[in-house]
Design a protein around this motif. Structure first.
Motif, PDB file in Angstrom:
ATOM      1  N   ALA A 244       0.844  -1.201   0.000  1.00  0.00           N
ATOM      2  CA  ALA A 244       0.000   0.000   0.000  1.00  0.00           C
ATOM      3  C   ALA A 244       0.873   1.242   0.000  1.00  0.00           C
ATOM      4  O   ALA A 244       2.038   1.223   0.431  1.00  0.00           O
ATOM      5  CB  ALA A 244      -0.917   0.003   1.221  1.00  0.00           C
ATOM      6  N   TYR A 245       0.292   2.328  -0.495  1.00  0.00           N
ATOM      7  CA  TYR A 245       0.877   3.662  -0.370  1.00  0.00           C
ATOM      8  C   TYR A 245       0.012   4.412   0.635  1.00  0.00           C
ATOM      9  O   TYR A 245      -1.093   4.856   0.295  1.00  0.00           O
ATOM     10  CB  TYR A 245       0.902   4.383  -1.713  1.00  0.00           C
ATOM     11  CG  TYR A 245       1.746   3.705  -2.770  1.00  0.00           C
ATOM     12  CD1 TYR A 245       3.131   3.868  -2.803  1.00  0.00           C
ATOM     13  CD2 TYR A 245       1.157   2.898  -3.743  1.00  0.00           C
ATOM     14  CE1 TYR A 245       3.899   3.255  -3.778  1.00  0.00           C
ATOM     15  CE2 TYR A 245       1.922   2.276  -4.715  1.00  0.00           C
ATOM     16  CZ  TYR A 245       3.294   2.467  -4.734  1.00  0.00           C
ATOM     17  OH  TYR A 245       4.051   1.845  -5.698  1.00  0.00           O
ATOM     18  N   GLY A 246       0.484   4.489   1.861  1.00  0.00           N
ATOM     19  CA  GLY A 246      -0.340   5.095   2.899  1.00  0.00           C
ATOM     20  C   GLY A 246      -1.586   4.269   3.132  1.00  0.00           C
ATOM     21  O   GLY A 246      -1.514   3.066   3.366  1.00  0.00           O
TER      22      GLY A 246
ATOM     23  N   THR B 287       4.433  -3.941  -7.888  1.00  0.00           N
ATOM     24  CA  THR B 287       5.003  -5.267  -7.644  1.00  0.00           C
ATOM     25  C   THR B 287       6.523  -5.217  -7.748  1.00  0.00           C
ATOM     26  O   THR B 287       7.240  -5.747  -6.878  1.00  0.00           O
ATOM     27  CB  THR B 287       4.439  -6.285  -8.659  1.00  0.00           C
ATOM     28  OG1 THR B 287       3.019  -6.360  -8.513  1.00  0.00           O
ATOM     29  CG2 THR B 287       5.036  -7.663  -8.432  1.00  0.00           C
ATOM     30  N   VAL B 288       7.019  -4.569  -8.792  1.00  0.00           N
ATOM     31  CA  VAL B 288       8.472  -4.444  -8.963  1.00  0.00           C
ATOM     32  C   VAL B 288       9.083  -3.653  -7.812  1.00  0.00           C
ATOM     33  O   VAL B 288      10.124  -4.031  -7.261  1.00  0.00           O
ATOM     34  CB  VAL B 288       8.795  -3.783 -10.320  1.00  0.00           C
ATOM     35  CG1 VAL B 288      10.273  -3.406 -10.404  1.00  0.00           C
ATOM     36  CG2 VAL B 288       8.432  -4.727 -11.462  1.00  0.00           C
ATOM     37  N   ARG B 289       8.451  -2.567  -7.417  1.00  0.00           N
ATOM     38  CA  ARG B 289       8.974  -1.749  -6.321  1.00  0.00           C
ATOM     39  C   ARG B 289       9.012  -2.547  -5.016  1.00  0.00           C
ATOM     40  O   ARG B 289       9.931  -2.382  -4.218  1.00  0.00           O
ATOM     41  CB  ARG B 289       8.125  -0.487  -6.152  1.00  0.00           C
ATOM     42  CG  ARG B 289       8.313   0.540  -7.264  1.00  0.00           C
ATOM     43  CD  ARG B 289       7.513   1.808  -6.984  1.00  0.00           C
ATOM     44  NE  ARG B 289       7.910   2.444  -5.734  1.00  0.00           N
ATOM     45  CZ  ARG B 289       8.933   3.283  -5.611  1.00  0.00           C
ATOM     46  NH1 ARG B 289       9.659   3.609  -6.671  1.00  0.00           N
ATOM     47  NH2 ARG B 289       9.229   3.818  -4.443  1.00  0.00           N
ATOM     48  N   SER B 290       8.031  -3.404  -4.807  1.00  0.00           N
ATOM     49  CA  SER B 290       8.031  -4.230  -3.600  1.00  0.00           C
ATOM     50  C   SER B 290       9.157  -5.256  -3.642  1.00  0.00           C
ATOM     51  O   SER B 290       9.842  -5.496  -2.646  1.00  0.00           O
ATOM     52  CB  SER B 290       6.683  -4.938  -3.439  1.00  0.00           C
ATOM     53  OG  SER B 290       5.654  -4.011  -3.195  1.00  0.00           O
TER      54      SER B 290
ATOM     55  N   MET C  67      -2.635  -1.059 -12.621  1.00  0.00           N
ATOM     56  CA  MET C  67      -3.137  -2.308 -12.055  1.00  0.00           C
ATOM     57  C   MET C  67      -2.192  -2.933 -11.026  1.00  0.00           C
ATOM     58  O   MET C  67      -2.526  -3.935 -10.405  1.00  0.00           O
ATOM     59  CB  MET C  67      -3.425  -3.321 -13.175  1.00  0.00           C
ATOM     60  CG  MET C  67      -4.590  -2.912 -14.043  1.00  0.00           C
ATOM     61  SD  MET C  67      -6.139  -2.828 -13.105  1.00  0.00           S
ATOM     62  CE  MET C  67      -7.044  -1.598 -14.031  1.00  0.00           C
ATOM     63  N   GLY C  68      -0.980  -2.355 -10.875  1.00  0.00           N
ATOM     64  CA  GLY C  68      -0.080  -2.844  -9.830  1.00  0.00           C
ATOM     65  C   GLY C  68       1.221  -3.455 -10.315  1.00  0.00           C
ATOM     66  O   GLY C  68       1.983  -3.999  -9.511  1.00  0.00           O
TER      67      GLY C  68
ATOM     68  N   THR D 175       9.186  -0.019  -2.134  1.00  0.00           N
ATOM     69  CA  THR D 175       7.892   0.162  -1.460  1.00  0.00           C
ATOM     70  C   THR D 175       7.636  -1.117  -0.679  1.00  0.00           C
ATOM     71  O   THR D 175       7.124  -2.085  -1.227  1.00  0.00           O
ATOM     72  CB  THR D 175       6.747   0.414  -2.462  1.00  0.00           C
ATOM     73  OG1 THR D 175       7.082   1.542  -3.281  1.00  0.00           O
ATOM     74  CG2 THR D 175       5.446   0.708  -1.733  1.00  0.00           C
ATOM     75  N   PRO D 176       8.036  -1.157   0.582  1.00  0.00           N
ATOM     76  CA  PRO D 176       7.985  -2.408   1.347  1.00  0.00           C
ATOM     77  C   PRO D 176       6.572  -2.989   1.435  1.00  0.00           C
ATOM     78  O   PRO D 176       5.583  -2.264   1.550  1.00  0.00           O
ATOM     79  CB  PRO D 176       8.499  -1.992   2.730  1.00  0.00           C
ATOM     80  CG  PRO D 176       9.323  -0.773   2.472  1.00  0.00           C
ATOM     81  CD  PRO D 176       8.638  -0.065   1.343  1.00  0.00           C
TER      82      PRO D 176
END
Length: 236
Positions: free
Chosen positions: A13-15, A46-49, A41-42, A54-55
């Motif tokens: 999530a972002y915030g 997904t890549v950032r996680s 759509m995410g 983006t934890p």
């Protein structure tokens, strides 16, 4: 072949705004995999996680058998993960040669690692323009440089976010040919792009996501037989 990356039940999530809902992804060593879906759509989340940028809030990410969802991005990169980001993000005030050498490492301990000379063989245009600054390159040349820069780290996993976005058709085909060559040499790759027909020819495994969830996963042969499926979810 052994499992290289396993993403299980990932929530991100972002915030207060949740983007991923139980995301699953599995990539085997030597495989080319894709993430498909419309914008928003995410896919990038997904890549950032995976990269630790983006934890994740819940779920697990294993890379080379180790849990990485709570590691810092620099630690994950040093484990042998490299990304060609959306927008390329090369250093505009460094030359082509300097951009490449700044990332030189042999993280996968390959006996024949990627070197400046090998990248120039893969992309002769970069050798022709090796003294040019990053901001003097065309969009296609910048994408070649971004791929070469990632390869210079000798990663176990190469990730390309919007691999051919905004490129002319001829340059786009050159990038596809590059990825095909990398696949032939055993490089594990995760590709995000919208050109499904071209990705079917290139990749082994595909995941289609919508609203932060996987709605379909399968091999190229199956996806090729279901054009209505990818036209519904990708719409290209």
């Amino acid at each position: 072949m052994s499992s290289l990356l396993e993403v299980q039940q990932l929530d991100t999530a972002y915030g207060a705004s949740q983007v991923l809902f139980g995301m699953d992804l599995h990539i085997t060593a030597g495989q080319v995999a894709t993430l498909l879906g419309r914008n928003g759509m995410g896919k990038t989340t997904t890549v950032r996680s995976i990269l630790g940028l983006t934890p994740a809030r819940n779920g697990s990410i294993r890379f080379r058998g180790e849990r990485i969802e709570h590691l810092r991005p620099d630690r994950i990169a040093r484990m042998g993960m490299a990304v060609v980001p959306e927008g390329r993000q090369i250093f505009p005030n460094l030359s082509v040669r300097e951009n490449l050498l700044a990332f030189s490492a042999n993280r996968n301990q390959h006996p024949q690692p990627w070197t400046l000379e090998r990248v120039y063989t893969l992309f002769p245009r970069l050798q022709e323009r090796h003294r040019h600054m990053g901001n003097q390159l065309s969009g296609g040349e910048q994408q070649m440089l971004a791929i070469g820069r990632a390869l210079m780290t000798n990663p176990y996993l190469l990730i390309l976010d919007e691999a051919t976005e905004g490129l002319a058709p001829l340059i786009r085909e050159e990038i596809w040919q590059c990825l095909s060559n990398l696949r032939a040499h055993g490089q594990t790759i995760l590709v995000i792009d919208k050109y499904v027909q071209r990705l079917i020819a290139l990749a082994d495994q595909h995941s289609i996501i919508e609203r932060g969830q996987v709605v379909w996963q399968g091999p190229s042969q199956t996806l090729a037989q279901q054009p209505a499926l990818w036209q519904r979810y990708v719409g290209v």
